[in-house]
Design an enzyme around this catalytic site. Sequence first.
Site, PDB file in Angstrom:
ATOM      1  N   SER A  73      77.497  61.840   9.186  1.00  0.00           N
ATOM      2  CA  SER A  73      76.366  60.977   7.998  1.00  0.00           C
ATOM      3  C   SER A  73      76.838  61.093   7.132  1.00  0.00           C
ATOM      4  O   SER A  73      78.644  61.321   6.487  1.00  0.00           O
ATOM      5  CB  SER A  73      75.257  61.770   7.667  1.00  0.00           C
ATOM      6  OG  SER A  73      75.049  60.532   6.874  1.00  0.00           O
ATOM      7  N   GLU A  75      77.027  60.007   4.608  1.00  0.00           N
ATOM      8  CA  GLU A  75      76.581  61.240   3.020  1.00  0.00           C
ATOM      9  C   GLU A  75      77.576  62.629   2.713  1.00  0.00           C
ATOM     10  O   GLU A  75      77.328  62.621   1.561  1.00  0.00           O
ATOM     11  CB  GLU A  75      74.922  62.070   3.329  1.00  0.00           C
ATOM     12  CG  GLU A  75      74.058  61.006   3.274  1.00  0.00           C
ATOM     13  CD  GLU A  75      73.749  60.898   1.847  1.00  0.00           C
ATOM     14  OE1 GLU A  75      73.972  61.965   0.995  1.00  0.00           O
ATOM     15  OE2 GLU A  75      73.872  60.178   1.378  1.00  0.00           O
ATOM     16  N   TYR A  96      72.028  68.119   3.069  1.00  0.00           N
ATOM     17  CA  TYR A  96      72.284  67.652   3.861  1.00  0.00           C
ATOM     18  C   TYR A  96      72.652  67.694   3.932  1.00  0.00           C
ATOM     19  O   TYR A  96      73.617  67.605   5.290  1.00  0.00           O
ATOM     20  CB  TYR A  96      71.035  66.086   3.067  1.00  0.00           C
ATOM     21  CG  TYR A  96      71.011  65.311   4.686  1.00  0.00           C
ATOM     22  CD1 TYR A  96      70.610  65.663   5.776  1.00  0.00           C
ATOM     23  CD2 TYR A  96      71.912  64.458   4.773  1.00  0.00           C
ATOM     24  CE1 TYR A  96      70.635  64.517   6.879  1.00  0.00           C
ATOM     25  CE2 TYR A  96      72.402  63.625   5.681  1.00  0.00           C
ATOM     26  CZ  TYR A  96      71.784  63.898   6.735  1.00  0.00           C
ATOM     27  OH  TYR A  96      72.044  62.525   8.077  1.00  0.00           O
TER      28      TYR A  96
END
Length: 271
Positions: A73, A75, A96
């Site tokens: 990701s 992120e 996460y």
Amino acid sequence: FLHYGDLTDTGNIEKLINPIKPDEIYHLGAQSHVRVSFDMPEYTANVDALGTLRILEAIKDSGLPIKFYNAASSEMFGSSAPPQNEKTLFHPRSPYAVSKIISYYTTQNYREAYDIFACSGILFNHEGPRRGESFVTRKITLGISRIKAGLDQKLYLGNLEAKRDWGFAPEYVEAMWLMLQQPSPDDLVIATGETHSVKDFLGESFNYAGLGDWQKYVEIDPRYYRPAEVEVLVGDSSKAKEKLGWEAKTKFNDLVKIMVDADLKQHNPKV
Ligand code: GDD
């Protein structure tokens, strides 16, 4: 055929892989909500980090020539300065993101240690009418359709300044598939190369839906703020263009239209 499974259940994953003998595995399973990961960090790590390890271990033990796609990701880049590409340092801002970094390095390690065809796609935000209703783009387009249908008067959101590189999900799925059709496995960034704020998304979508000024409808609810935020993501997917011939076709304005149209149909069948 739909098999039941659970990423926290090692035996269950092994029991699925051995009889199915898949040619390819697209590992998209996760506790994928960044805000929720602050409330459930241990669960998020168990599913997102260890879940990936469990599948890779089952692939290794099976001895089968299975190709493996891991959903990493954007992120993971967190607060690293944009534009972000495969060489950018990770600076995670949530449980996460930390879990996804573990899954990313686990995938790399199994590729190098056991010669498994394992790749991570570092996908930037990808959206569409099937996006989960608690992610910001879909929450906005669904909110618009509910406001237009007279079901809601207000839409409650968190940080409107955050900027994301939003692309159209079906094109990103094509990139995942392309990654597994290459002669050798690699990790690639998939993105549009453009960035827009949540405010920009509000402006474009409320305007397109004919509601005018979004500020009349949107209220801030601090519940949606995150303890640490990712301020700006902009992906540089030139490596994917070179290796896969892949490039994002649907850009911000068209994405907004696709999502608003789909949700307006849901609540205003005549539209
Ligand atoms: N969800 C949500 N709800 N986000 C809000 C809200 C709100 O009410 N108000 C503002 N935001 C802001 C968030 O703070 C964040 O900065 C931005 O909108 C985008 O939030 P999300 O749509 O929840 O997506 P995300 O960027 O945190 O994560 C998504 O993209 C990642 C890829 O970069 C998820 O799909 C992740 O699973 C994925 O890895």
